[in-house]
Design an enzyme around this catalytic site. Structure first.
Site, short mmCIF file in Angstrom:
data_model
loop_
_atom_site.label_atom_id
_atom_site.label_comp_id
_atom_site.label_asym_id
_atom_site.label_seq_id
_atom_site.Cartn_x
_atom_site.Cartn_y
_atom_site.Cartn_z
N HIS A 1 0.86 -1.18 0.00
CA HIS A 1 0.00 0.00 0.00
C HIS A 1 0.89 1.23 0.00
O HIS A 1 1.96 1.22 0.62
CB HIS A 1 -0.90 0.00 1.25
CG HIS A 1 -2.04 0.95 1.14
ND1 HIS A 1 -1.92 2.28 1.45
CD2 HIS A 1 -3.31 0.75 0.72
CE1 HIS A 1 -3.09 2.87 1.23
NE2 HIS A 1 -3.95 1.97 0.80
N ASP B 1 -8.05 -5.11 0.14
CA ASP B 1 -8.56 -5.89 -0.99
C ASP B 1 -8.26 -7.37 -0.89
O ASP B 1 -8.88 -8.17 -1.57
CB ASP B 1 -7.96 -5.35 -2.30
CG ASP B 1 -8.47 -3.97 -2.58
OD1 ASP B 1 -9.69 -3.78 -2.50
OD2 ASP B 1 -7.66 -3.08 -2.85
N1 ACO Z 1 4.12 -7.64 -4.85
C1 ACO Z 1 5.46 -7.64 -5.04
N2 ACO Z 1 6.23 -6.55 -4.91
C2 ACO Z 1 5.63 -5.38 -4.58
C3 ACO Z 1 4.25 -5.32 -4.36
C4 ACO Z 1 3.48 -6.49 -4.50
N3 ACO Z 1 2.16 -6.47 -4.30
N4 ACO Z 1 3.92 -4.05 -4.02
C5 ACO Z 1 5.06 -3.34 -4.05
N5 ACO Z 1 6.09 -4.16 -4.38
C6 ACO Z 1 7.51 -3.78 -4.46
C7 ACO Z 1 7.78 -3.04 -5.76
O1 ACO Z 1 8.19 -3.92 -6.79
C8 ACO Z 1 8.85 -2.08 -5.35
O2 ACO Z 1 10.08 -2.78 -5.35
P1 ACO Z 1 11.43 -1.99 -5.77
O3 ACO Z 1 11.66 -0.97 -4.70
O4 ACO Z 1 12.47 -3.10 -5.77
O5 ACO Z 1 11.20 -1.40 -7.12
C9 ACO Z 1 8.53 -1.73 -3.90
O6 ACO Z 1 7.77 -2.85 -3.41
C10 ACO Z 1 7.71 -0.47 -3.74
O7 ACO Z 1 6.59 -0.56 -4.60
P2 ACO Z 1 5.91 0.70 -5.29
O8 ACO Z 1 5.07 0.25 -6.43
O9 ACO Z 1 6.93 1.75 -5.56
O10 ACO Z 1 5.01 1.20 -4.11
P3 ACO Z 1 3.77 2.10 -4.25
O11 ACO Z 1 3.58 2.74 -2.93
O12 ACO Z 1 3.89 3.02 -5.42
O13 ACO Z 1 2.63 1.06 -4.62
C11 ACO Z 1 0.75 -0.32 -4.62
C12 ACO Z 1 1.56 0.71 -3.83
C13 ACO Z 1 0.35 0.24 -6.00
C14 ACO Z 1 -0.54 -0.58 -3.85
C15 ACO Z 1 1.59 -1.63 -4.78
O14 ACO Z 1 1.97 -2.12 -3.52
C16 ACO Z 1 0.86 -2.69 -5.58
O15 ACO Z 1 0.89 -2.66 -6.81
N6 ACO Z 1 0.14 -3.64 -4.89
C17 ACO Z 1 -0.64 -4.63 -5.56
C18 ACO Z 1 -1.97 -4.02 -5.99
C19 ACO Z 1 -2.91 -3.77 -4.83
O16 ACO Z 1 -3.10 -4.63 -3.98
N7 ACO Z 1 -3.54 -2.57 -4.83
C20 ACO Z 1 -4.53 -2.22 -3.81
C21 ACO Z 1 -4.11 -1.03 -3.02
S1 ACO Z 1 -5.26 -0.74 -1.74
C22 ACO Z 1 -6.48 0.17 -2.43
O17 ACO Z 1 -6.39 0.80 -3.43
C23 ACO Z 1 -7.77 0.14 -1.71
#
Ligand code: ACO
Length: 431
Positions: free
Chosen positions: A308, A366
């Site tokens: 998140h 979620d």
């Molecule tokens: N699985 C694996 N790796 C992940 C995940 C995941 N679900 N989420 C983040 N990471 C990793 C990224 O690859 C990144 O790694 P890096 O630093 O080596 O590049 C690091 O963690 C940071 O991730 P970001 O995408 O930069 O974090 P951000 O805060 O932008 O993203 C997000 C948050 C979009 C929710 C992300 O965690 C994700 O895509 N999760 C899966 C989708 C999801 O569950 N969304 C629901 C959010 S809750 C809502 O909207 C109600």
């Protein structure tokens, strides 16, 4: 006490300017850089708004490090125990919980607005039968602006309140009609003798040819899901609503933009993606393979329902829904639902994994909401629609706050990295 400031020194000109630090009631302080451009001819650069407070707000507070979520100061765990969704709507809109009398009055007023204009129902026939229900909801919410535009003076708080009642009351009706449209069943009119979540389940699952009784356990679970999704401060869809509305656009148009933003799999579409992922994983013995893929920087696969932007701890909403998932699955006899087993084992696996610990990736709301909705018999493509129905109170409350605050039109700037000025060549000199 002298006001606290942060000094920015421009090394190119040796100019120093102090910028005031502002303190909220909770959470990190912010530095007010609104005069930065005027003072130093500079913009700030913060793509994705990772360090930017876009507004002042009194509605919702999140402490992502501690896993705390407060609506108007009240912890989400207590609201879920002691209130129903419409009481939480009252709280968000008005700032305080309703008395018994105020609560009843509020529910009566919402009930007065539950029906859709019959002309709006005709709009559904213009969509393909296989249209995603989010596409239909997005269009129909926008179309409300064609029905209620004339009476809406957005500077008048009473008019804004009427819009709030309309959106809260009509969203379940609009969403249920989208479901009925693609299933080919007749549309069911709302029943004002039922509670908010109860009526929504009734409109989704009842048919005119037989009696339908809504399960109190399922109605309570849906009500709980709605409370947990009601607001979440300046997330992508809420920021979209505030930005769209900042031009003084019609609120239904702004909320329709919010529905569009919510649809994406990185936001509200994630619960749909979680269930698809659990189906793809298929059995517990394949979990290590998918965990490995999620950690591989060359593989675009992510563990849906994990991570998140704000929570770097267990999402407090996920904790509550984990419990609700068990209650619902027991009620509907899904005690041995294989997807729940996969979900629980996947969660345990990820929480022990060094990669997920290091990156502070915990289950988000979620992760469990999709399982619960699926157990209720709600099809996967309606999951984000349920989220939109729940979030409409947050959107309209945040829109109302933005309009009342005289923030002015939202207009970010940019770091331009395109071509510098050049002349258009004649046609024969191109290519
Ligand atoms: N699985 C694996 N790796 C992940 C995940 C995941 N679900 N989420 C983040 N990471 C990793 C990224 O690859 C990144 O790694 P890096 O630093 O080596 O590049 C690091 O963690 C940071 O991730 P970001 O995408 O930069 O974090 P951000 O805060 O932008 O993203 C997000 C948050 C979009 C929710 C992300 O965690 C994700 O895509 N999760 C899966 C989708 C999801 O569950 N969304 C629901 C959010 S809750 C809502 O909207 C109600």
């Amino acid at each position: 006490m002298t006001a606290q400031t942060i000094t920015i020194r421009d090394n190119r000109t040796n100019r120093e300017v102090d910028f005031p630090i502002m303190h909220g009631s909770e959470g990190p302080d912010v530095v007010d850089i609104s005069s930065l451009y005027k003072e130093l001819n500079l913009f700030t650069y913060d793509p994705g708004f990772r360090s930017t407070a876009s507004c002042q707000s009194r509605i919702t507070f999140i402490d992502g490090e501690e896993g705390v979520l407060l609506y108007r100061g009240y912890p989400i765990e207590e609201l879920v125990e002691k209130c129903d969704h419409l009481e939480v709507c009252y709280l968000l809109l008005n700032g305080e919980l309703p008395s018994k009398k105020q609560g009843l009055e509020f529910k009566k007023t919402v009930a007065k607005h539950t029906m859709m204009h019959e002309q709006l129902l005709k709009l559904y026939n213009g969509y393909r039968r296989d249209a995603h229900p989010m596409a239909i909801v997005l269009g129909v919410v926008g179309a409300l602006s064609a029905f209620y535009h004339d009476s809406l003076d957005i500077r008048d708080p009473r008019h804004r309140l009427i819009s709030a009642f309309r959106i809260i009351a009509k969203m379940p009706t609009i969403a249920a009609a989208a479901y009925k449209y693609y299933t080919g069943q007749p549309f069911m009119y709302p029943r004002n003798d039922l509670g908010y979540a109860e009526n929504f389940l009734y409109m989704l699952f009842a048919v005119p040819c037989e009696e339908y009784k809504v399960s109190p356990t399922l109605a309570r679970a849906l009500d709980r899901i709605m409370i947990l999704h009601a607001d979440h401060e300046q997330n992508a869809s809420t920021s979209t609503v505030r930005l769209a509305g900042s031009s003084q656009a019609n609120p239904f148009g702004a909320i329709s933009a919010g529905v569009g933003s919510l649809w994406g799999p990185a936001h509200g579409g994630a619960n749909e993606a979680v269930l698809k992922m659990l189906h793809t994983i298929g059995s517990c013995d394949r979990i290590p393979e998918f965990i490995k893929r999620a950690k591989d920087p060359n593989d675009p696969f992510r563990l849906m329902g994990f991570g998140h932007r704000v929570y770097k701890n267990y999402d407090p909403r996920a904790k509550i829904l984990r419990q609700t998932a068990h209650e619902v699955l027991n009620e509907v006899g899904y005690g041995n639902e294989p997807l729940l087993h996969i979900a629980l084992e996947l969660e345990e696996f990820a929480l022990r994994d060094e990669y997920f610990i290091r990156k502070k990736l915990y289950p988000n709301v979620d992760f469990y909401s999709g399982l619960i909705l699926s157990a209720m018999g709600i099809p996967v493509n309606m999951f984000t629609v349920i989220f939109a129905v729940s979030r409409c109170i947050g959107w309209i409350t945040q829109w109302n706050e933005m309009i009342s605050s005289d923030e002015g039109i939202g207009r970010p700037r940019q770091l331009y990295v395109g071509h510098q000025r050049r002349s258009v060549p004649d046609a024969e000199q191109r290519g």
